[in-house]
Design an enzyme around this catalytic site. Structure first.
Site, PDB file in Angstrom:
ATOM      1  N   GLU A   1       3.666  -5.413   7.523  1.00  0.00           N
ATOM      2  CA  GLU A   1       2.807  -4.401   8.159  1.00  0.00           C
ATOM      3  C   GLU A   1       3.158  -4.146   9.617  1.00  0.00           C
ATOM      4  OE1 GLU A   1       1.796  -6.561   5.921  1.00  0.00           O
ATOM      5  OE2 GLU A   1       0.281  -5.655   4.640  1.00  0.00           O
TER       6      GLU A   1
ATOM      7  N   ALA B   1       0.871  -1.173   0.000  1.00  0.00           N
ATOM      8  CA  ALA B   1       0.000   0.000   0.000  1.00  0.00           C
ATOM      9  C   ALA B   1       0.908   1.223   0.000  1.00  0.00           C
ATOM     10  CB  ALA B   1      -0.865  -0.022   1.246  1.00  0.00           C
TER      11      ALA B   1
ATOM     12  N   GLY C   1       0.362  -4.989   0.803  1.00  0.00           N
ATOM     13  CA  GLY C   1      -0.771  -5.015  -0.122  1.00  0.00           C
ATOM     14  C   GLY C   1      -0.447  -5.691  -1.450  1.00  0.00           C
TER      15      GLY C   1
ATOM     16  N   GLU D   1      -0.817  -9.280  -0.801  1.00  0.00           N
ATOM     17  CA  GLU D   1      -2.267  -9.516  -0.663  1.00  0.00           C
ATOM     18  C   GLU D   1      -2.951  -9.550  -2.027  1.00  0.00           C
ATOM     19  OE1 GLU D   1      -2.616  -6.271   2.286  1.00  0.00           O
ATOM     20  OE2 GLU D   1      -3.734  -7.739   3.471  1.00  0.00           O
TER      21      GLU D   1
END
Ligand code: DAK
Length: 258
Positions: free
Chosen positions: A136, A68, A113, A116
């Site tokens: 994270e 992200a 992300g 993911e």
């Protein structure tokens, strides 16, 4: 095909769409613009009848997606954080539940992300320089786009605890060994993804999409029930009649996708 700013989305030969996350100067980090365009491209994949399968990859040599966008994350509060997480989960679920097969070509860093996103795809092919990790916790966060769930499902609880709690990064070979990727590419990963999709696209398309739904149902409590329902509905399709007849008549099946 629509044109986008932060992704490239183009129809290739053999009715396969190639979606490339295109922010190479930021290692393809997922900001809101990328998420919005990713969402639109998945809807287009579902609705465009010329598209029969999708490959997702990252622009440049270095990264699939390095996570992200940390700049955007740093401004979140409880309300916007939960909202963003739910929006991301919804988009990644639309990839996982796409009725057409989706292959991630993981061509470098797949962190946070990015990992993911790769895990939301049905199949993953890694290049030899791929690096996976869910870092994270190093940012004081947990994976927010379904990573705790999908990683556990893919590699089991023991490895999921190890990866999510330490934030460690692993290379392509180890990702293959623990079942996080299906294959490490030996040559041209996009071509290998196309070859694999070519095999899938010769099968009954209705059966392929119901198989995707049935496998995804193993996430919930009612996977066996869902499998039986989908199995029953396939018994009514022309493809099922054609597939079984072709076998019994010792000929190649000609699927119509209905
Ligand atoms: N976000 C923003 N920019 C990034 C980025 C990222 N994730 N990753 C790299 N960049 C940018 C760098 O800032 C740099 O930009 P400039 O300085 O040139 O402007 C450029 O990309 C090139 O990066 P580097 O110079 O750092 O390249 P290196 O080869 O030296 O290093 C690296 C590559 C991948 C090791 C390094 O860039 C790195 O550590 N990147 C960050 C990896 C990371 O921690 N990613 C975030 C994972 S956490 C949630 C929703 C989602 C998430 C969590 C919660 N909720 C809504 C609650 C997900 C979180 C994550 O993804």
């Amino acid at each position: 095909m629509s044109s986008y700013q932060t992704i490239n989305y183009e129809l290739q030969d053999n009715n396969i769409a190639l979606l490339t996350i295109n922010r190479p100067d930021k290692l393809n980090a997922l900001n809101s613009d990328v998420l919005n365009e990713l969402s639109a491209a998945i809807s287009e994949t579902e609705s465009n009848e010329s598209v029969k399968a999708l490959i997702i990859t990252g622009a440049g040599e270095k990264a699939f997606v390095a996570g992200a966008d940390i700049k955007e994350l740093s401004n979140l509060d409880a309300e916007t954080g939960e909202k963003l997480s739910m929006r991301g989960q919804e988009i990644f679920a639309s990839i996982e539940n796409c009725s057409k097969p989706v292959v991630a070509v993981v061509n470098g860093y797949a962190l946070g992300g990015g990992a993911e996103l790769a895990m939301a795809c049905h199949i993953r092919i890694a290049t030899s320089n791929a690096v996976f990790g869910l870092p994270e916790v190093s940012l004081g966060l947990i994976p927010g786009y379904g990573g705790t769930q999908r990683l556990t499902h893919l590699v089991g609880k023991a490895k999921a605890f190890e990866f999510v709690l330490t934030g460690k990064q692993i290379k392509a070979d180890e990702a293959l060994r623990i079942g996080l990727v299906n294959k490490v590419s030996e040559n041209n990963a996009i071509d290998e993804a196309k070859d694999l999709l070519g095999i899938i696209m010769k099968k009954g398309p209705v059966a392929v999409s119901k198989a995707i739904s049935a496998i995804n149902a193993s996430f919930g409590d009612d996977g066996y029930k869902k499998e039986a329902e989908l199995f029953g509905s396939l018994c009514e399709t022309e493809d099922f009649r054609e597939g079984t007849s072709a076998f019994l008549e010792k000929r190649k099946a000609e699927f119509k996708g209905r």
